[in-house]
Design a protein around this motif. Sequence first.
Motif, PDB file in Angstrom:
ATOM      1  N   GLU A  95     -35.210 -20.526   2.500  1.00 42.18           N
ATOM      2  CA  GLU A  95     -36.427 -19.934   1.933  1.00 42.18           C
ATOM      3  C   GLU A  95     -36.656 -18.503   2.399  1.00 42.18           C
ATOM      4  N   LEU A  96     -36.108 -18.142   3.579  1.00 41.45           N
ATOM      5  CA  LEU A  96     -36.307 -16.778   4.064  1.00 41.45           C
ATOM      6  C   LEU A  96     -35.706 -15.776   3.092  1.00 41.45           C
TER       7      LEU A  96
ATOM      8  N   LYS B 208     -35.258 -16.291  -0.103  1.00 41.88           N
ATOM      9  CA  LYS B 208     -36.120 -16.283  -1.297  1.00 41.88           C
ATOM     10  C   LYS B 208     -37.350 -15.428  -1.041  1.00 41.88           C
ATOM     11  N   ALA B 209     -37.918 -15.603   0.160  1.00 42.44           N
ATOM     12  CA  ALA B 209     -39.121 -14.848   0.500  1.00 42.44           C
ATOM     13  C   ALA B 209     -38.830 -13.352   0.476  1.00 42.44           C
ATOM     14  N   ALA B 210     -37.666 -12.972   1.004  1.00 42.04           N
ATOM     15  CA  ALA B 210     -37.315 -11.555   1.018  1.00 42.04           C
ATOM     16  C   ALA B 210     -37.177 -11.032  -0.407  1.00 42.04           C
ATOM     17  N   LYS B 211     -36.576 -11.851  -1.272  1.00 45.47           N
ATOM     18  CA  LYS B 211     -36.447 -11.431  -2.678  1.00 45.47           C
ATOM     19  C   LYS B 211     -37.818 -11.246  -3.311  1.00 45.47           C
ATOM     20  N   MET B 212     -38.737 -12.187  -3.002  1.00 46.93           N
ATOM     21  CA  MET B 212     -40.080 -12.093  -3.565  1.00 46.93           C
ATOM     22  C   MET B 212     -40.806 -10.875  -3.003  1.00 46.93           C
ATOM     23  N   ASP B 213     -40.485 -10.519  -1.764  1.00 46.39           N
ATOM     24  CA  ASP B 213     -41.136  -9.363  -1.147  1.00 46.39           C
ATOM     25  C   ASP B 213     -40.575  -8.046  -1.672  1.00 46.39           C
TER      26      ASP B 213
ATOM     27  N   VAL C  81     -32.892  -9.474   6.728  1.00 51.34           N
ATOM     28  CA  VAL C  81     -33.426 -10.780   7.108  1.00 51.34           C
ATOM     29  C   VAL C  81     -32.326 -11.715   7.603  1.00 51.34           C
TER      30      VAL C  81
ATOM     31  N   LEU D 166     -30.714 -12.659  11.877  1.00 54.30           N
ATOM     32  CA  LEU D 166     -30.813 -14.050  12.316  1.00 54.30           C
ATOM     33  C   LEU D 166     -29.433 -14.639  12.565  1.00 54.30           C
TER      34      LEU D 166
ATOM     35  N   LEU E  86     -36.873 -17.018  -9.135  1.00 52.34           N
ATOM     36  CA  LEU E  86     -35.898 -17.600  -8.210  1.00 52.34           C
ATOM     37  C   LEU E  86     -34.990 -18.587  -8.937  1.00 52.34           C
TER      38      LEU E  86
ATOM     39  N   PHE F 225     -44.789 -19.692   0.574  1.00 50.34           N
ATOM     40  CA  PHE F 225     -43.941 -20.879   0.575  1.00 50.34           C
ATOM     41  C   PHE F 225     -44.536 -21.984   1.422  1.00 50.34           C
TER      42      PHE F 225
ATOM     43  N   TYR G  20     -40.455 -14.307   8.726  1.00 49.86           N
ATOM     44  CA  TYR G  20     -39.212 -13.830   9.322  1.00 49.86           C
ATOM     45  C   TYR G  20     -39.323 -13.960  10.840  1.00 49.86           C
TER      46      TYR G  20
ATOM     47  N   HIS H 129     -37.660 -13.028  13.362  1.00 48.71           N
ATOM     48  CA  HIS H 129     -37.302 -11.932  14.269  1.00 48.71           C
ATOM     49  C   HIS H 129     -38.279 -10.774  14.169  1.00 48.71           C
TER      50      HIS H 129
ATOM     51  N   PHE I  79     -43.479  -5.926   5.723  1.00 50.92           N
ATOM     52  CA  PHE I  79     -42.138  -5.956   5.121  1.00 50.92           C
ATOM     53  C   PHE I  79     -42.116  -5.610   3.628  1.00 50.92           C
ATOM     54  N   PRO I  80     -42.974  -6.219   2.805  1.00 51.80           N
ATOM     55  CA  PRO I  80     -42.941  -5.858   1.373  1.00 51.80           C
ATOM     56  C   PRO I  80     -43.249  -4.380   1.144  1.00 51.80           C
TER      57      PRO I  80
END
Lengths: 273, 394
Positions: free
Chosen positions: A170-171, A173-178, A189, A193, B53, B82, B88, B90, B99-100
């Motif tokens: 999901e991280l 996906k979240a980055a894509k959404m952001d 991201v 990690l 997605l 979500f 994130y 880190h 971030f966005p």
Amino acid sequence: MAGIGGAETTGKKVGWGVLNTVVVIYALIPVLWIASLSFKSPATLADGNFIPREWSLENYKNIFATSEFTRALINSIGIAIIATVIAVVFGTMAAYAIARLDFPGKNLLVGVSLLIAMFPQVSLVSPLFEIERGLGLFDTWPGLILPYITFALPLAIYTLSAFFREIPWELEKAAKMDGATPGQAFRRVIAPLAAPGVFTTAILVFIFCWNDFLFAISLTSTEQSRTVPVALSFFTGSSQFEDPAGRSRRQPWSSRSRSSSSCCSSSAGSSPA
Amino acid sequence: MAEIVLDKVTKRYPDGALAVQEVDLEIADGEFVILVGPSGCGKSTTLNMIAGLEDITDGELRIGGQRVNERAPKDRDIAMVFQSYALYPHMTVKENMAFPLRLAKVDNATVERKVQEAADILDLTQHLDRKPSNLSGGQRQRVAMGRAIVRSPKAFLMDEPLSNLDAKLRVQMRTSVSRLQKQLGTTTVYVTHDQTEAMTLGDRVVVMRGGVVQQIGAPQFLYDQPANLFVAGFIGSPSMNFMPATLENGSLRSVLGDVTLTDRVRQLVEAAEGPREVIMGIRPEHFEDASLVEATALASGGKFTSQVDVLESMGSDKYAYFNLTGEQAASADLQELAADVGSDDVPGEGISLVTRLSSASGAVEGASADIWFDADKVQVFDPSTGRNLTYTER
């Protein structure tokens, strides 16, 4: 109640401490023994003392006196680093695909890489020897780097895919959404990690390449590409390093009482050098 | 801010499985729409298609009047929260929320200001320098919300954002989500499997089942006028009681005895032209202790007498459970609902009935009680199709 619990934990702590110490000492004795030997002069090498009677740096001076060892060190470091970098880069891509994607033949790929890791390396020595001589790779850096990558890749893929599976999907996906592109999502991201896993894998792969003896002795013939483990093996029997392993092997009956005489003769023998 | 239009949106997986089938939905600017249904009903897939997605197999998705089927998530200008929060690990709270904006190459001063604003709204100011692993569940949830709002996107998508919180916090966060949405006035699509969340949060609720939209409407309308058995059983807690019944000359015969339908209900049923063998549904609150009902009302409703199996006193009212002998209502819709709740393998003979009685009721556990029910509130369903024969657009 609390007092009993406290006593129990203290007891446990002492128990674990003793056990740990025993394990660590057991594991370190051979290493300490080698370190102790390295500081002994040739005369006292076989006196059986753990702590050297006379400290000497002669062995260290001698090993760097010729290019035999230094050259091997450069070869080892160079070959292991190049093989590690290539194996980790390809391993990262493969492991990412295995952890994240469903593609036909995925299980086959994993199975084949496992097969390679399990394959007895010694059986490949003769064919590799012939192939490398034919291609002119024999006794060159690429001649060792290529087989190292082959056998390090399964290791890298396995370790890395285990790490990648732990990173939540999901991280990304979240980055894509952001608003991240796939490249940005990976770089900002996923990569941070995955870094610990990549480093761990790189260390393991490096150790694997660094320690290899079989390929290194079969596919090299000169200082040009001989690595450290092979160079060490050549110390036995080469004039000035003859004594340590050579004598004890030739005289298995040698005992403490005889050691002084053998030391004298060995010191006399090595003095011209 | 923008309206979102789903025009016959369909999702078919490569193996042929149909996850979402021709969903038609128009979400107005600023509206709060809830997608609700049991697991595997396609609600999350629908949300992921709006997010970008997941690819849309068929149909068209328009955001703010523009077709966005082929656009990457980053080009749709929507934010998503979500279920796992997907913070994130880190980055600090501040970096997470920024971030966005960083990706959008916003200048430093603006980033600072917007993150500060969002932190103020969400009461996160003192946690900005902490890592997500050091936060409580509720705080993480708020950071996830913060990351969504900093960018002032056209729409928010929320995928079960509260389901990882404990019950008390969930109720608290529910109100704050609702307040936040009203305050920001941003179009929001919210996915949940919890019908209580659906009822309390949304302007409109979309009930889905097996990839097909069952009914779209305001929460109260769905509650009062469920289009079919599935919606009737899904919306409301405790859920509606169902039992087999037979229509005979304007009256309904069931284990609760014969009840004469009111004119309104009878006309609806007749107009619907359903079968004679039907399923009757009554919500728990439409029952009452017969001794507390006025004589005129008593005559117009149904009445039965039975032994109270279990009595739960909630203070404000009492829940009386009955176990009546008779065949359980059988229908595909009801089976699926039972499977979703996990009660399909609970052994039980006969019909279990839940009634909500006034706290003044003298009903006693184990003793017999006279129970009245409102004949005008009875709903009648076709067992084969699940259709509500008493449904009216009003």
